[in-house]
Design a protein around this motif. Structure first.
Motif, PDB file in Angstrom:
ATOM      1  N   PRO A  18       0.778  -1.180   0.001  1.00  0.00           N
ATOM      2  CA  PRO A  18      -0.010   0.017  -0.032  1.00  0.00           C
ATOM      3  C   PRO A  18       0.810   1.242   0.065  1.00  0.00           C
ATOM      4  N   MET A  19       0.354   2.348  -0.315  1.00  0.00           N
ATOM      5  CA  MET A  19       0.682   3.581  -0.163  1.00  0.00           C
ATOM      6  C   MET A  19      -0.023   4.177   0.989  1.00  0.00           C
ATOM      7  N   ILE A  20       0.500   4.597   2.093  1.00  0.00           N
ATOM      8  CA  ILE A  20      -0.506   5.288   3.246  1.00  0.00           C
ATOM      9  C   ILE A  20      -0.091   6.710   3.590  1.00  0.00           C
ATOM     10  N   PHE A  21      -1.096   7.337   3.585  1.00  0.00           N
ATOM     11  CA  PHE A  21      -0.892   8.740   3.854  1.00  0.00           C
ATOM     12  C   PHE A  21      -1.349   9.222   5.048  1.00  0.00           C
ATOM     13  N   VAL A  22      -0.632   9.755   5.857  1.00  0.00           N
ATOM     14  CA  VAL A  22      -1.144  10.394   7.290  1.00  0.00           C
ATOM     15  C   VAL A  22      -1.269  11.935   6.900  1.00  0.00           C
ATOM     16  N   LYS A  23      -2.515  12.501   7.271  1.00  0.00           N
ATOM     17  CA  LYS A  23      -2.604  14.041   7.082  1.00  0.00           C
ATOM     18  C   LYS A  23      -1.863  14.727   5.822  1.00  0.00           C
ATOM     19  N   GLY A  24      -2.056  13.679   4.774  1.00  0.00           N
ATOM     20  CA  GLY A  24      -1.437  14.221   3.571  1.00  0.00           C
ATOM     21  C   GLY A  24      -0.010  13.986   3.256  1.00  0.00           C
TER      22      GLY A  24
END
Length: 123
Positions: A92-98
């Protein structure tokens, strides 16, 4: 150090629009999800690592949005556009607050260190 990207001066003017618009609907869809949700997991079917990331987030009781784009043989062109956009080679690609934080193992490290909770604190 920024990653190298072919600069516009080295792209023939006749193809610049095609390059700029290629598979951008999927990129815009992910960008909209990132803007609307604190945590976004972008994955694909049959890959165990997006499932691992979602389980880690569920176990930590952290709400997230999951976007799934095909499996190994389907929608690979869409996934390739996301890889080109982010520079991240896997799912996956995981984004946290952008912010792109990486994949499932990177998420696990951030949860374990407590950094993920700090990232989720209001500014």
């Amino acid at each position: 150090m920024p990653r190298p990207v072919l600069d516009e001066a080295h792209i023939h003017p006749a193809i610049r629009t095609r390059l700029a618009e290629n598979r951008q609907a999927i990129v815009r869809e992910v960008m909209a999800a990132i803007a609307a949700s604190d945590i976004v997991v972008v994955g694909m079917a049959m890959n165990p690592f997006p499932r691992k990331a979602r389980k880690l987030l569920d176990h930590a009781k952290l709400p997230h949005r999951y976007l799934q784009y095909g499996s190994y043989l389907s929608r690979w062109r869409d996934r390739n556009a996301l890889k080109m956009w982010t520079g991240w080679p896997t799912f996956p690609m995981i984004f946290v607050k952008g912010v792109l934080i990486g994949g499932a193992n990177d998420l696990q490290q951030l949860i374990g260190s407590g950094e993920l909770k700090a990232m989720l604190q209001p500014d």
